[in-house]
Design a protein around this motif. Structure first.
Motif, PDB file in Angstrom:
ATOM      1  N   UNK A 147      91.910  32.402  42.828  1.00 38.05           N
ATOM      2  CA  UNK A 147      91.530  32.845  44.156  1.00 38.05           C
ATOM      3  C   UNK A 147      91.808  34.321  44.396  1.00 38.05           C
ATOM      4  N   UNK A 148      92.119  35.058  43.333  1.00 41.71           N
ATOM      5  CA  UNK A 148      92.303  36.507  43.434  1.00 41.71           C
ATOM      6  C   UNK A 148      91.015  37.163  42.927  1.00 41.71           C
ATOM      7  N   UNK A 149      90.255  37.752  43.824  1.00 43.75           N
ATOM      8  CA  UNK A 149      88.937  38.282  43.479  1.00 43.75           C
ATOM      9  C   UNK A 149      89.070  39.537  42.618  1.00 43.75           C
ATOM     10  N   UNK A 150      88.311  39.552  41.514  1.00 45.60           N
ATOM     11  CA  UNK A 150      88.374  40.672  40.585  1.00 45.60           C
ATOM     12  C   UNK A 150      87.343  41.750  40.892  1.00 45.60           C
ATOM     13  N   UNK A 151      86.215  41.334  41.433  1.00 48.86           N
ATOM     14  CA  UNK A 151      85.130  42.299  41.621  1.00 48.86           C
ATOM     15  C   UNK A 151      84.139  41.792  42.666  1.00 48.86           C
ATOM     16  N   UNK A 152      83.555  42.721  43.399  1.00 43.37           N
ATOM     17  CA  UNK A 152      82.424  42.413  44.260  1.00 43.37           C
ATOM     18  C   UNK A 152      81.155  42.676  43.463  1.00 43.37           C
ATOM     19  N   UNK A 153      80.435  41.613  43.133  1.00 40.18           N
ATOM     20  CA  UNK A 153      79.189  41.761  42.410  1.00 40.18           C
ATOM     21  C   UNK A 153      78.022  41.870  43.374  1.00 40.18           C
ATOM     22  N   UNK A 154      76.855  42.201  42.837  1.00 40.51           N
ATOM     23  CA  UNK A 154      75.645  42.314  43.644  1.00 40.51           C
ATOM     24  C   UNK A 154      74.566  41.413  43.070  1.00 40.51           C
ATOM     25  N   UNK A 155      73.962  40.599  43.926  1.00 37.67           N
ATOM     26  CA  UNK A 155      72.867  39.740  43.489  1.00 37.67           C
ATOM     27  C   UNK A 155      71.638  40.613  43.229  1.00 37.67           C
ATOM     28  N   UNK A 156      71.179  40.599  41.979  1.00 35.65           N
ATOM     29  CA  UNK A 156      69.971  41.347  41.630  1.00 35.65           C
ATOM     30  C   UNK A 156      68.727  40.559  42.034  1.00 35.65           C
ATOM     31  N   UNK A 157      68.667  39.315  41.608  1.00 33.22           N
ATOM     32  CA  UNK A 157      67.560  38.430  41.977  1.00 33.22           C
ATOM     33  C   UNK A 157      68.092  37.019  42.072  1.00 33.22           C
ATOM     34  N   UNK A 158      67.437  36.208  42.890  1.00 33.89           N
ATOM     35  CA  UNK A 158      67.712  34.778  42.906  1.00 33.89           C
ATOM     36  C   UNK A 158      66.376  34.072  43.058  1.00 33.89           C
ATOM     37  N   UNK A 159      66.057  33.268  42.062  1.00 35.71           N
ATOM     38  CA  UNK A 159      64.776  32.570  42.029  1.00 35.71           C
ATOM     39  C   UNK A 159      64.991  31.105  42.355  1.00 35.71           C
ATOM     40  N   UNK A 160      64.487  30.685  43.517  1.00 34.46           N
ATOM     41  CA  UNK A 160      64.564  29.290  43.926  1.00 34.46           C
ATOM     42  C   UNK A 160      63.262  28.604  43.546  1.00 34.46           C
ATOM     43  N   UNK A 161      63.353  27.622  42.677  1.00 29.50           N
ATOM     44  CA  UNK A 161      62.144  26.920  42.246  1.00 29.50           C
ATOM     45  C   UNK A 161      62.428  25.428  42.161  1.00 29.50           C
ATOM     46  N   UNK A 186      70.669  36.212  39.073  1.00 29.82           N
ATOM     47  CA  UNK A 186      71.113  37.338  38.246  1.00 29.82           C
ATOM     48  C   UNK A 186      72.065  38.193  39.085  1.00 29.82           C
ATOM     49  N   UNK A 187      73.216  38.521  38.517  1.00 30.24           N
ATOM     50  CA  UNK A 187      74.253  39.258  39.233  1.00 30.24           C
ATOM     51  C   UNK A 187      74.677  40.483  38.431  1.00 30.24           C
ATOM     52  N   UNK A 188      74.782  41.610  39.114  1.00 35.29           N
ATOM     53  CA  UNK A 188      75.282  42.840  38.489  1.00 35.29           C
ATOM     54  C   UNK A 188      76.780  42.943  38.748  1.00 35.29           C
ATOM     55  N   UNK A 220      75.207  45.255  32.351  1.00 33.04           N
ATOM     56  CA  UNK A 220      76.039  44.920  33.508  1.00 33.04           C
ATOM     57  C   UNK A 220      75.528  43.707  34.268  1.00 33.04           C
ATOM     58  N   UNK A 221      74.506  43.033  33.744  1.00 28.18           N
ATOM     59  CA  UNK A 221      73.883  41.930  34.471  1.00 28.18           C
ATOM     60  C   UNK A 221      74.025  40.624  33.706  1.00 28.18           C
TER      61      UNK A 221
END
Length: 210
Positions: free
Chosen positions: A4-18, A25-27, A56-57
């Motif tokens: 529960x100790x967060x290491x990094x704030x990532x960024x969602x590159x894409x999310x494909x709902x199908x 995909x997360x950077x 990085x992704x």
């Protein structure tokens, strides 16, 4: 297993709902250090398996049951997410034991600034056929993972838990961006669930739950 100790704030590159699944995909350059295909990374408190990574992704698949039980289906490109690699057995357990198995999705019903801290009030969801829902596992000064962040419960009023966030937590996690109406992934202390299981039936009117 996580802490529960967060290491990094990532960024969602894409999310494909199908259909009945999602591909995200997360950077995140930091948490990929030492990661191999098949390893686990907690995303907003939900344990996901790395299916690809390049540069990085990295990517992961999210199945129907996970989408239904978590807030991951709410994500969109550009959103920030809390990330943590699984804990090493020779590392420090700075937070508490977190499995990355989300027990339910709560809703933030209050946000208040108080004496250098931010207080978030979270409505705890129902759970199974017990009218107390997840609240039965939460105690004052106990541990609760909120979007994967190990936090201490400052107060419990019925099915509403209040947690205090220091400036460091606000800056290093997504909770600094959360407001009233936002949904958050919750994981209660696994020890509480084992105690319930082992003691069920010992008290009149109770029975074992699977």
């Amino acid at each position: 297993m996580f802490t529960g100790i967060i290491e990094e704030l990532g960024t969602v590159e894409t999310i494909d709902l199908s259909g009945d699944r999602a591909h995200v995909h997360i950077r995140s350059p930091h948490v990929l250090d030492g990661i191999a295909l098949g390893d686990s990374i907690a995303v907003n408190g939900c344990c996901l398996t790395v299916t690809t990574h390049e540069g990085e992704i990295w990517s992961a698949d999210v199945i129907t049951t996970t989408l239904a039980a978590t807030s991951l289906g709410d994500l969109a490109a550009g959103d920030r997410v809390n990330l943590e690699r699984c804990v090493r057995v020779d590392g420090r357990l700075d937070g508490h034991i977190v499995q990355g198995h989300v027990d339910g999705v709560g809703e933030i019903v209050g946000r208040e600034e108080s004496e250098g801290a931010t207080l978030l009030s979270i409505a705890l969801p129902a759970s199974g056929d017990d009218p107390r829902g997840l609240a039965r596992y939460v105690v004052d000064k106990g541990s609760l993972a909120v979007d994967g962040v190990s936090l201490t419960v400052a107060a419990l009023d019925g099915d509403v838990a209040t947690i205090g966030l220091i400036p460091e937590t606000l800056a290093r996690t997504t909770l600094g961006r959360r407001g009233v109406g936002d949904r958050v992934n919750l994981e209660v202390d696994v020890l509480a669930k084992y105690v319930e299981k082992l003691t069920a039936g010992l008290v009149p009117g109770t029975e074992a739950r699977r």
